[in-house]
Enzyme design. Structure first.
Site, mmCIF file in Angstrom:
data_model
loop_
_atom_site.group_PDB
_atom_site.id
_atom_site.type_symbol
_atom_site.label_atom_id
_atom_site.label_comp_id
_atom_site.label_asym_id
_atom_site.label_seq_id
_atom_site.Cartn_x
_atom_site.Cartn_y
_atom_site.Cartn_z
ATOM 1 N N ARG A 89 0.865 -1.185 0.000
ATOM 2 C CA ARG A 89 0.000 0.000 0.000
ATOM 3 C C ARG A 89 0.904 1.238 0.000
ATOM 4 O O ARG A 89 1.985 1.217 0.591
ATOM 5 C CB ARG A 89 -0.902 0.000 1.249
ATOM 6 C CG ARG A 89 -1.889 -1.162 1.298
ATOM 7 C CD ARG A 89 -3.001 -1.035 0.266
ATOM 8 N NE ARG A 89 -3.822 0.116 0.524
ATOM 9 C CZ ARG A 89 -4.849 0.145 1.398
ATOM 10 N NH1 ARG A 89 -5.181 -0.950 2.060
ATOM 11 N NH2 ARG A 89 -5.529 1.249 1.580
ATOM 12 N N ASP A 91 4.441 -0.106 -7.050
ATOM 13 C CA ASP A 91 3.110 -0.376 -7.629
ATOM 14 C C ASP A 91 2.025 0.357 -6.853
ATOM 15 O O ASP A 91 0.914 0.510 -7.336
ATOM 16 C CB ASP A 91 2.842 -1.891 -7.594
ATOM 17 C CG ASP A 91 1.637 -2.293 -8.427
ATOM 18 O OD1 ASP A 91 1.517 -1.775 -9.563
ATOM 19 O OD2 ASP A 91 0.837 -3.118 -7.962
ATOM 20 N N GLU A 94 -2.034 7.904 -5.081
ATOM 21 C CA GLU A 94 -2.198 7.234 -6.385
ATOM 22 C C GLU A 94 -3.596 7.393 -6.985
ATOM 23 O O GLU A 94 -3.788 7.193 -8.189
ATOM 24 C CB GLU A 94 -1.868 5.744 -6.256
ATOM 25 C CG GLU A 94 -2.852 4.978 -5.388
ATOM 26 C CD GLU A 94 -2.431 3.536 -5.109
ATOM 27 O OE1 GLU A 94 -1.273 3.173 -5.340
ATOM 28 O OE2 GLU A 94 -3.298 2.768 -4.651
ATOM 29 N N HIS A 149 -0.658 0.212 -9.763
ATOM 30 C CA HIS A 149 -1.369 -0.740 -8.889
ATOM 31 C C HIS A 149 -1.917 -1.935 -9.690
ATOM 32 O O HIS A 149 -3.112 -2.232 -9.653
ATOM 33 C CB HIS A 149 -2.499 -0.022 -8.142
ATOM 34 C CG HIS A 149 -2.710 -0.588 -6.763
ATOM 35 N ND1 HIS A 149 -2.746 0.177 -5.632
ATOM 36 C CD2 HIS A 149 -2.892 -1.866 -6.337
ATOM 37 C CE1 HIS A 149 -2.938 -0.591 -4.570
ATOM 38 N NE2 HIS A 149 -3.020 -1.840 -4.984
#
Ligand code: NAD
Length: 329
Positions: A234, A258, A263, A295
């Protein structure tokens, strides 16, 4: 039985159609997020399944679902922070999620980025883009000569540990709890030892107060300057501002990200030609030793199939008066 699925992507349709046929249930789909504007679409259905980044905007949604005689609200994601659980409960809605759709999907993402980083592939890509085809300075390391440090050896981190062990790497792990089943593939150490020894630091904790900014200035200072870092957990697990500084000061060699703070501004949007506000992200984008992905760790054939099947199975069980397998308490 009729179930309505919200926010459906094209890549989910084969799994949805197969589930509907197998279970002899009518499953309708739309591309809308669940909200006070779209809840009316659920009238006439026995159940609903959603997935979305934006929180459900109003308690009216839960009241309306109750009025339509719906008994559940299924999420085909692990996260359920988009749902107001007390409001759902007050309207007799059983909320379900898909806690683990495919630990392997994210573990394989870590593996892929590990190889990309230890082979310096993103640096060769950057050289090749301007016709520099020299090898100098970019000797690679073979995986079995490296130490991998996994922080958060749960479902995903534990799966990653098994994959790295199978490739001959030495695997260290740090977790709040030790899992005896993993002790054949990894050695538990404290966080400081892990950061000092690891050639690859691979983050897989869930997000909680203890894992928020788990890596910040002090932690980056402990890492080997040759080490690389992967975060597919996260965003807030890394203090992004401190990461940018650490990369500028060459406290670590490379990073694959990622999940990153802020985000929501860009993930899964086409922002071609647009300005991104998140300054740390923009700085990271400019660095040749940084790999950024939106992500996508979860985004595999197996995970998408499981998200559809597990969420619909639970919806059907509740509609038939049975117990859900994955209720959110
Ligand atoms: P999990 O709950 O099975 O495992 C998490 C582990 O982290 C647990 O063993 C827990 O004890 C440990 N942990 C928590 N706080 C810690 C801390 N401060 N220090 C050390 N260990 C700590 O979770 P999971 O299903 O393996 O998911 C791991 C992470 O991956 C989650 O953050 C999840 O949101 C994320 N995730 C990302 C994607 C993606 O697409 N990139 C997809 C699914 C899940």
């Amino acid at each position: 039985m009729k179930i309505l699925m919200y926010s459906v992507r094209d890549d989910e349709m084969p799994a949805i159609n197969a589930w509907a046929k197998r279970n002899q249930v009518t499953v309708a789909t739309n591309q809308e997020d669940m909200s006070s504007q779209t809840v009316g679409l659920a009238q006439g259905y026995d159940g609903v399944v959603i997935v979305q980044h934006a929180a459900i905007d109003s308690a009216v949604v839960y009241q309306k679902l109750h009025e339509y005689g719906i008994k559940q609200l299924g999420l085909r994601s692990a996260g359920y922070d988009v749902v107001d659980l007390p409001a759902a409960k007050a309207n007799d809605l059983i909320v379900t999620n898909v806690p683990a759709y495919s630990p392997r999907s994210v573990a394989e993402y870590s593996l892929a980025q590990t190889f990309r980083l230890i082979r310096n592939l993103e640096l060769f890509d950057a050289r090749g883009a301007h016709q520099d085809f020299r090898w100098g300075g970019l000797i690679a390391h073979e995986i079995h000569t490296l130490t991998i440090g996994i922080i958060g050896a749960g479902r995903i981190g534990g799966t990653a540990a098994r994959l790295f062990h199978a490739l001959g790497a030495t695997v260290l792990a740090n977790d709040l709890v030790e899992n005896d089943d993993l002790k054949d593939v990894l050695t538990y150490v404290d966080k400081e030892t892990l950061l000092k020894k690891a050639d690859v630091v691979d983050l897989h904790p869930d997000l909680n107060p203890s894992s928020t900014h788990l890596l910040s200035t002090a932690e980056f200072q402990l890492m080997k300057p040759s080490a690389v870092l992967i975060n597919a957990s996260r965003g807030p697990v890394i203090d992004t501002k401190a990461l940018v500084t650490a990369l500028k000061e060459k406290q670590l060699a490379g990073v694959a990200i990622d999940a990153i703070e802020g985000e929501q501004e860009f993930n899964n949007f086409d922002l071609t030609g647009k300005t991104i506000k998140n300054q740390q992200f923009v700085e990271l984008q400019k660095m040749p030793n940084v790999i950024l992905t939106p992500h996508i760790g979860f985004y595999t054939n197996v995970a998408v199939q499981n998200m559809v099947d597990i969420s619909l199975d639970d919806a059907k069980k509740i509609i038939e008066g049975g117990q859900a397998t994955h209720p959110v308490e």
